[in-house]
Structure formats: C-alpha cells, structure tokens
Scaffold this active site. Structure first.
Site, PDB file in Angstrom:
ATOM      1  N   ASP A   1       1.818  -1.117  12.274  1.00 14.14           N
ATOM      2  CA  ASP A   1       0.291  -1.857  11.836  1.00 14.14           C
ATOM      3  C   ASP A   1      -0.035  -3.427  11.722  1.00 14.14           C
ATOM      4  O   ASP A   1      -1.170  -3.535  11.435  1.00 14.14           O
ATOM      5  CB  ASP A   1       0.458  -1.805   9.849  1.00 14.14           C
TER       6      ASP A   1
ATOM      7  N   ARG B   1      -6.514   1.931  17.368  1.00 16.87           N
ATOM      8  CA  ARG B   1      -6.716   0.383  17.955  1.00 16.87           C
ATOM      9  C   ARG B   1      -6.724  -0.291  18.725  1.00 16.87           C
ATOM     10  O   ARG B   1      -6.522  -1.233  19.316  1.00 16.87           O
ATOM     11  CB  ARG B   1      -5.438   0.233  16.711  1.00 16.87           C
TER      12      ARG B   1
ATOM     13  N   GLN C   1       4.364   9.698   6.936  1.00 16.18           N
ATOM     14  CA  GLN C   1       3.462   9.992   6.051  1.00 16.18           C
ATOM     15  C   GLN C   1       3.710  11.193   7.065  1.00 16.18           C
ATOM     16  O   GLN C   1       4.414  12.092   5.515  1.00 16.18           O
ATOM     17  CB  GLN C   1       2.168   9.960   7.083  1.00 16.18           C
TER      18      GLN C   1
ATOM     19  N   LYS D   1       0.947  -0.904   0.189  1.00 14.79           N
ATOM     20  CA  LYS D   1       0.258  -0.133  -0.054  1.00 14.79           C
ATOM     21  C   LYS D   1       0.879   1.013   0.136  1.00 14.79           C
ATOM     22  O   LYS D   1       0.610   2.248  -1.145  1.00 14.79           O
ATOM     23  CB  LYS D   1      -1.393   0.079   1.247  1.00 14.79           C
TER      24      LYS D   1
ATOM     25  N   ARG E   1      -8.502  12.553  12.255  1.00 15.96           N
ATOM     26  CA  ARG E   1      -7.546  11.897  12.207  1.00 15.96           C
ATOM     27  C   ARG E   1      -6.172  13.039  12.723  1.00 15.96           C
ATOM     28  O   ARG E   1      -6.568  14.052  11.663  1.00 15.96           O
ATOM     29  CB  ARG E   1      -6.940  10.943  11.641  1.00 15.96           C
TER      30      ARG E   1
ATOM     31  N   ARG F   1      -7.271  -3.789   8.686  1.00 18.77           N
ATOM     32  CA  ARG F   1      -7.071  -3.997   9.447  1.00 18.77           C
ATOM     33  C   ARG F   1      -7.496  -5.127  10.576  1.00 18.77           C
ATOM     34  O   ARG F   1      -6.668  -6.206  10.989  1.00 18.77           O
ATOM     35  CB  ARG F   1      -5.331  -3.136  10.781  1.00 18.77           C
TER      36      ARG F   1
HETATM   37  C1  S3P Z   1       2.696   5.010   6.197  1.00 21.15           C
HETATM   38  C2  S3P Z   1       2.854   4.876   7.467  1.00 21.15           C
HETATM   39  C3  S3P Z   1       2.434   5.037   8.503  1.00 21.15           C
HETATM   40  C4  S3P Z   1       1.466   3.799   8.427  1.00 21.15           C
HETATM   41  C5  S3P Z   1       0.302   3.677   7.649  1.00 21.15           C
HETATM   42  C6  S3P Z   1       1.335   3.856   6.487  1.00 21.15           C
HETATM   43  C7  S3P Z   1       2.772   5.467   5.351  1.00 21.15           C
HETATM   44  O1  S3P Z   1       1.903   5.923   9.613  1.00 21.15           O
HETATM   45  O2  S3P Z   1       1.121   3.357   9.771  1.00 21.15           O
HETATM   46  O3  S3P Z   1      -0.264   2.370   7.223  1.00 21.15           O
HETATM   47  O4  S3P Z   1       2.523   4.975   3.942  1.00 21.15           O
HETATM   48  O5  S3P Z   1       3.483   6.046   5.184  1.00 21.15           O
HETATM   49  P1  S3P Z   1       2.932   6.888   9.808  1.00 21.15           P
HETATM   50  O6  S3P Z   1       2.953   8.074   9.390  1.00 21.15           O
HETATM   51  O7  S3P Z   1       2.141   6.536  11.430  1.00 21.15           O
HETATM   52  O8  S3P Z   1       3.855   6.135   9.865  1.00 21.15           O
END
Ligand code: S3P
Length: 432
Positions: A319, A350, A173, A22, A126, A392
């Site tokens: 995750d 979660r 992210q 993903k 969020r 999930r």
């Molecule tokens: C993701 C980073 C993770 C992860 C999310 C996808 C990404 O979050 O939990 O499902 O694609 O960069 P974080 O931003 O908290 O690291």
C-alpha cells in the site's frame, strides 16, 4: 470534486497522531458484530471505507453509535451473535472499500439468506473471483457480473463446509474472507498463503476466543468456539504514517514525530525500505495495544539512495509503493519496484497512475509490468495532477509537493477521506 494546491513547505515540524488503522477498524466492527455482547472501540477510523462497513452492518440489523466528542472517535457496537443478522432489504453499499466487500462476502456466505454487495465505479472493476471461488467451494451460492468476477455480487449463503485452500494470490482480504466463512462451516478451514500477509484477522479472532492457529504457511480455524466481545484501542495506521515518513525524509528541513503507530511485522515493510534507502527513522516506546505492537516514530530529513524493492518485502509495503516512489524520486540513483503486479488491481491501477502523475511533476519514472523504475535526483517541479479517486495517490502526490520546487494542484483531492479525513489539516499543521 475538490482540488488542493500544495505549495513547497519551508520546513516540516510537529507531532501527529495519524488516524486509527483502517484494516483493524474494519475487523473490530465486523468481528464484534458477530459476538453476543457490547464493545467499545477507541480510535476507530472514521474514514469513508470504515463507514461503509458500519453502513453494511446497520443494514444487517447491527446497532452501533459513534462518539466524536473526545480526542479520538469511539465506536460502541452491540453484536447480534453468529446467526443474528437480518436479511437486508437493500443492496449493501461497500463504497470504495475492497476490505468491506471481500470480508463481508465471507461473513454473508455463512448466512442462510440472500444479500447483494455493490460499490463505486472503482470497486466494481476490482477482482472478486478470488473470494467467490473459494466461498463457492465451501458451499455458498455466489453470482455477480461475469460469473462472479466483478460486483455487484449476489450471495445466498448457509450450509458451508470447511475447506483446505491454497490461495493463488497473497491477499489478506481473501484469507480473511475464507476464515470468516469458516466460522459458520462444518469442520475445519485451512488457508495456505503463498507469502505471509497481514494477520489482523487471526490476531483478533484469537483474542476473542476462536480456535485459530498458524502452521507454517497455513492458518487453521476450527469453528464452534463462541466469540467474546473485544473492546480495544485501534493503533494508529502505519500506512497513513508512511506519508509523513516520506515527506520528512525527502524534505531538507524536517522533523516529524508520529505517535502510537501500529508496528505489526506484516505491515512494517515501509520502514525497512526507507531504512535501506538511508532514512533517519527512530522507533521508541515499543508497546502492545489491542493485541498489536505499537511505537512512536521520529523521522528527520535524510539523504536517500535508490534501492530495489521486491520479493516478500514488497508485500508488506504494497500500500506504500506510491509514496515510496516519491521517496525514490528524491533519492540518489535508481529504484526498481518488482513483484508488485497486485498494484494494478487496487483502488486505481497504482502502477499506471503513480507513474503517470509523478511524470507530470518531472520525475523520470517508467512502468514495468510488475512495478516501476524511478531515476532519482530530486527533480520534482510543480504541475497539475489528479488522484483518479485513489486516496493513497492523492497523499503521495502531496508528500512530493511539500519537497518539490513548485505548486502542485491535485484534482479529486477529496479522495483522502477514504482513509485519512484529517490529512489536509495535518499537512497545514506540519508546514506552518
Ligand atoms: C487489506 C489488505 C491488503 C491491502 C488493503 C487492505 C486488508 O490487500 O492492500 O489496503 O484490510 O485486509 P490484499 O487483500 O491484497 O492483501
């Protein structure tokens, strides 16, 4: 709203190619959209989250096509260059996808136009200040509910300058959002992370020709280098494979082969934790695909023991905590998950949802502020549970049901389509 009834499986056997990763699929679409050429992405994830990214890119004037006729989906995409997006006339719908909203915020912060980003009820709760604050520091105008803490977000971009930013939370992210904005900024952008988070953005930017490098805990990006299109094959998603790793480990008669799984070291925490619990996992044919390591994994039934999950390890398995809680429920002894407060701001809280739903199935599990405590022993019976729209959690509950002692009815089971549309079909194949 669909529901699924999962019966205990007599045995689990088979070979599964879980869908494309993903995180990497999102990035392959977004970064190729910023190039001046065409790219073909094999094994692109057709989950709802990545379709949200494609929908947003289309609103921005990017042309793409999906070909679903072969074994795995293929995305063809034509980039518009760094400054070729058109100002969108509608709100950009990010659906359930935090990655779409946070990474696109960084890209849109660099565009000299106005855009708004929104999403579903979960995404609108969020935290977004974590991207709004650094992007404002770089010069973008960002507004949103509660002063930019929550979506919808409104962005008037352009005129950015690079910053040096130490992230208060370890988030891939957020890191990616700032680096992507840095592509449009005057001067260098440096992002320091408190702990190493997944590095797919850096790897892909590097392969595409950007000037980017790591200096200890910091990533430095120097803008100006053109981005070359990158055709690639997306590795299979280790976070999707994790459901079968746990399902096979906790079931008394199981052997599951998982092919072409992404083995990026920032993502393999689930394997380390399962091995520490005594899982029988063998990893073969390690190779490279699209700038990322991949391997084939075979998982067999094993007698698991409880463990401690915390510190840096929990970050690379964040995750996977819901399904690791399932592993812990079948293990001998107690498992404590610590340092995982970020779980509270994922697609659902979660910690609360995993604990409440596994408790419905008879698991002796309790919340901690930053994680959970699970007393194992394999007392998992049937019951009526729900996903809270969290993909999930739905899949973790299904993994529990396969090795439990009674039928588990999962409400809102359609949530799996966010990251793994073929999940229920694969579950049937493996439990035949
Ligand atoms: C993701 C980073 C993770 C992860 C999310 C996808 C990404 O979050 O939990 O499902 O694609 O960069 P974080 O931003 O908290 O690291």
């Amino acid at each position: 709203m669909s529901e699924r009834i999962i019966k205990p499986a007599r045995r689990l056997r088979g070979t599964i190619a879980v869908p494309g990763d993903k995180s990497i699929s999102h990035r392959a679409a977004m970064l190729n959209a910023l190039t001046d050429g065409e790219a073909t992405i094999h094994n692109f994830l057709l989950g709802e989250d990545c379709l949200s990214t494609l929908g947003v890119l289309r609103e921005l004037g990017v042309e793409w096509r999906l070909d679903e006729s072969g074994d795995t989906p293929v995305l063809w995409i034509r980039g518009v260059g760094l400054r070729g997006f058109v100002e969108p006339s509608a709100v950009l719908d990010c659906g359930n996808s935090g990655t779409t909203m946070r990474l696109m915020s960084g890209i849109l912060a660099g565009q000299a136009f106005f855009s708004t980003l929104s999403g579903d009820a979960s995404l609108c709760t969020r935290p977004m200040a974590r991207v709004a604050a650094p992007l404002r520091e770089m010069g973008a105008q960002i507004d949103g509910r509660e002063d930019g803490r929550f979506a919808p977000l409104a962005i008037r971009g352009g005129g950015l300058h690079g910053i040096r930013y130490r992230m208060p939370v370890a988030s891939a992210q957020v890191k990616s959002s700032i680096l992507l904005a840095g592509l449009f900024a005057q001067g260098e952008t440096i992002v320091e992370e408190p702990e190493a988070t997944r590095d797919h953005t850096e790897r892909m930017l590097d392969t595409m020709g950007a000037r980017i490098g790591r200096e200890g805990p910091a990533v430095r990006l120097t803008p100006g280098a053109p981005l070359a299109p990158l055709s690639m094959r997306v590795p299979n998603d280790i976070s999707a494979a994790a459901f079968w790793m746990v399902a096979a480990s906790v079931h008394p008669d199981a052997e599951i082969h998982l092919t072409g799984v992404g083995m990026n070291p920032t993502r393999t925490g689930v394997i380390d934790v399962l091995r520490a619990m005594g899982a029988d996992l063998s990893i073969d044919e390690e190779r490279q695909a699209g700038g990322e390591p991949v391997a084939d994994i075979v998982v067999r039934s094993a007698r698991l023991r409880g463990t401690g999950i915390g510190g840096e390890q929990v970050l690379s398995a964040m995750d996977e905590v819901p399904v690791l809680a399932v592993a812990a429920a079948f293990a001998d002894g107690t498992t404590v998950v610590r340092d995982a407060a970020e779980l509270r701001v994922k697609e659902s809280d979660r910690i609360a949802t995993t604990v409440s739903q596994l408790a419905v199935l008879g698991v002796n599990i309790a919340e901690r502020e930053d994680g959970m405590t699970i007393d194992g022993g394999g007392h998992v019976h049937g019951g009526d549970v729900r996903s809270f729209g969290d993909h999930r959690l739905a899949m973790a509950l299904a993994a529990a049901a396969l090795a439990g002692s009674g039928d588990v009815r999962i409400a809102d089971a359609e949530a799996v389509a966010v990251s793994y549309p073929a999940f229920w079909q694969h579950l049937e194949e493996l439990s035949q």
